[in-house]
Design an enzyme around this catalytic site. Structure first.
Site, short mmCIF file in Angstrom:
data_model
loop_
_atom_site.label_atom_id
_atom_site.label_comp_id
_atom_site.label_asym_id
_atom_site.label_seq_id
_atom_site.Cartn_x
_atom_site.Cartn_y
_atom_site.Cartn_z
N THR A 109 0.82 -1.21 0.00
CA THR A 109 0.00 0.00 0.00
C THR A 109 0.85 1.26 0.00
O THR A 109 0.53 2.24 -0.66
CB THR A 109 -0.91 -0.01 1.25
OG1 THR A 109 -1.75 -1.16 1.20
CG2 THR A 109 -1.79 1.22 1.29
N THR A 187 2.56 -4.17 4.90
CA THR A 187 2.65 -4.33 6.35
C THR A 187 2.49 -5.77 6.84
O THR A 187 2.98 -6.11 7.92
CB THR A 187 1.58 -3.47 7.07
OG1 THR A 187 0.28 -3.85 6.62
CG2 THR A 187 1.81 -1.99 6.80
N ASP A 188 1.84 -6.63 6.07
CA ASP A 188 1.50 -7.96 6.59
C ASP A 188 2.73 -8.78 6.97
O ASP A 188 2.72 -9.51 7.96
CB ASP A 188 0.64 -8.73 5.60
CG ASP A 188 -0.80 -8.25 5.58
OD1 ASP A 188 -1.14 -7.39 6.42
OD2 ASP A 188 -1.58 -8.72 4.74
N LYS A 266 3.25 -7.21 13.87
CA LYS A 266 1.98 -6.58 13.54
C LYS A 266 0.91 -7.21 14.43
O LYS A 266 0.62 -8.39 14.33
CB LYS A 266 1.64 -6.78 12.07
CG LYS A 266 0.37 -6.05 11.63
CD LYS A 266 0.13 -6.18 10.13
CE LYS A 266 -1.13 -5.44 9.73
NZ LYS A 266 -1.40 -5.52 8.28
#
Length: 451
Positions: A109, A187-188, A266
């Site tokens: 993203t 981010t995952d 995360k």
């Protein structure tokens, strides 16, 4: 234009000559009137729902049953998506701040945006595009950039880590004035890659700062710009040369927390402050509005003159979560497939069912390195308390201390990329190479008082 929409929706939109990206006004049965850009429908969902991009940046879905009328306000004027350097303002003289930062794009993203004039999603990662999207960068640093990958973070593999580490080493060797490297990443699995760089890039003149975004740049709640500003501040001003993650420290736009890559995880699917330091505190805090950095520790790996990269990773390592009723066949599968290392996420202090111990013993006997981390996330493994843990130690399982399971997996993958010697593998795995292991657990490293 009806791609993805039902025949009924197509009939309604065609009746007023509306096509994708046209500006329309939609009147609803309850009297509500909505204006925005008519968007293509996602691949999944109800084909009788019309998707509208509102002026505030959000997309909404409107059921055909609620629509009274559609009015075409403005036709879409197609143009080609801007190529790097062609955007308005891209030729501006940005000045020449002294520090220089190199951005590496890997996808996600953070490294893309939607052009709602064309409807295209494309990377924005030239220096000009970064300055255009985030003007505040002009006062912080001279930006250079390169896109290495453009992939979803879940598609990252040990091979990608190897390429990324080699690229970072190449940048630091080639660009002697670069203060730090910022890696834009989905981010995952960002914490996996950040941990991988902590082991692979062993010495560097500056930090490797991973940054991501939980909300895309076309959304009003996007965290992308502030995260990038924070990451740039870290790259320029941090005294350390470690692999770290710079992301929102709260749901507000006030603080960027800097987490060691080997200690971060995360912890939420969508919150802007999704990343936390586990069994540790953040290494630093950034005020992105002031452009200042405050260290939280005096213990860190400092900037140096040398660049040392050992980029090899093994793809024959697995991270396996234990669960009640787990079959021994799962461990047998990894043995049959030639895996060289296994990190088990055990319960509590580091346990699995006694029914699995013989299979674990067979793995070790056949030369597979087996480590034990805890699926509790916080705390440390202690396999000397209960009989099951003791039996696992006797079987040859190596405790991972207070390492995060993901970090233990990445570390073992890196170690097996360096050596096949069993004694050296165990020595490296149990050694504190990049602040991934603590000698003791601190009471205030657990966020139990957050409520």
């Amino acid at each position: 234009m009806s791609q993805g929409y039902s025949e009924k929706v197509k009939e309604l939109l065609d009746s007023v000559g509306a096509a994708f990206f046209d500006r329309v006004k939609i009147k609803l049965a309850d009297g509500l009137v909505l204006e925005g850009l008519l968007m293509p429908r996602p691949a999944f969902g109800d084909p009788d729902v019309v998707v509208l991009k509102l002026d505030n940046g959000y997309n909404i879905g409107i059921s055909l049953q609620r629509i009274v009328s559609v009015e075409l306000l403005e036709k879409f004027s197609p143009r080609e998506a801007p190529t790097p350097g062609e955007e308005e303002g891209s030729q501006e003289d940005f000045g020449q701040p002294e520090p220089r930062v190199f951005f590496v794009g890997t996808g996600g993203t953070i490294a893309s945006r939607v052009d709602y004039v064309t409807g295209a999603v494309y990377p924005y990662f030239t220096a000009e595009e970064l300055y255009s999207m985030i003007p505040e960068l002009k006062r912080l640093a001279r930006i250079s950039s390169e896109t290495l990958f453009s992939i979803f973070s879940e598609d990252m593999t040990p091979s990608h880590w190897q390429q990324l580490a080699s690229k970072i080493g190449e940048i630091f060797r080639r660009e002697s004035d670069v203060k730090g490297v910022v890696v834009a990443h989905g981010t995952d699995t960002l914490h996996y890659s950040a941990a991988a760089m902590a082991f692979a890039v062993q010495e560097a003149p500056g930090p490797i700062v991973f940054v991501g975004a939980q909300r895309s740049s076309d959304r009003p709640s996007s965290d992308a710009a502030l995260n990038v500003i924070g990451a740039t501040v870290v790259a320029v001003h941090a005294p350390f040369a470690e692999s770290v993650i710079a992301m929102h420290g709260s749901v507000n736009d006030d603080t960027i927390l800097v987490h060691r890559g080997v200690r971060a995880r995360k912890m939420h699917t969508s919150r802007r402050d999704a990343f936390m330091s586990i069994n540790s505190k953040p290494i630093a805090e950034v005020d992105p509005l002031r452009g200042s950095l405050k260290l939280s520790t005096s213990t860190y790996k400092g900037r140096g003159d040398d660049v040392v990269v050992q980029a090899s990773f093994s793809d024959k390592v697995a991270l396996v979560k234990f669960y009640p009723g787990m079959s021994p066949d799962i461990f047998d599968f990894y043995l049959e497939k030639g895996f060289k290392g296994l990190v088990i996420e055990g319960t509590g202090l580091g346990h699995v069912s006694t029914a699995l111990i013989d299979s674990v013993r067979r793995l070790v006997r056949e030369g597979v390195f087996v480590a034990m981390a805890s699926q509790c996330i916080f705390g440390r493994v202690n396999m000397n308390v209960y009989r099951t843990g003791v039996e696992l130690i006797k079987a040859g399982v190596v405790p991972a201390g207070d390492m995060i399971p993901e970090t233990a997996y990445v570390k073992l993958s890196w170690i097996l990329g360096q050596t096949e010697d069993p004694e050296e593998i165990q020595r490296l795995f149990t050694a504190n190479l990049a602040f991934e292991i603590s000698e003791r657990s601190e009471f205030d490293h657990y966020p139990g008082a957050r409520w």
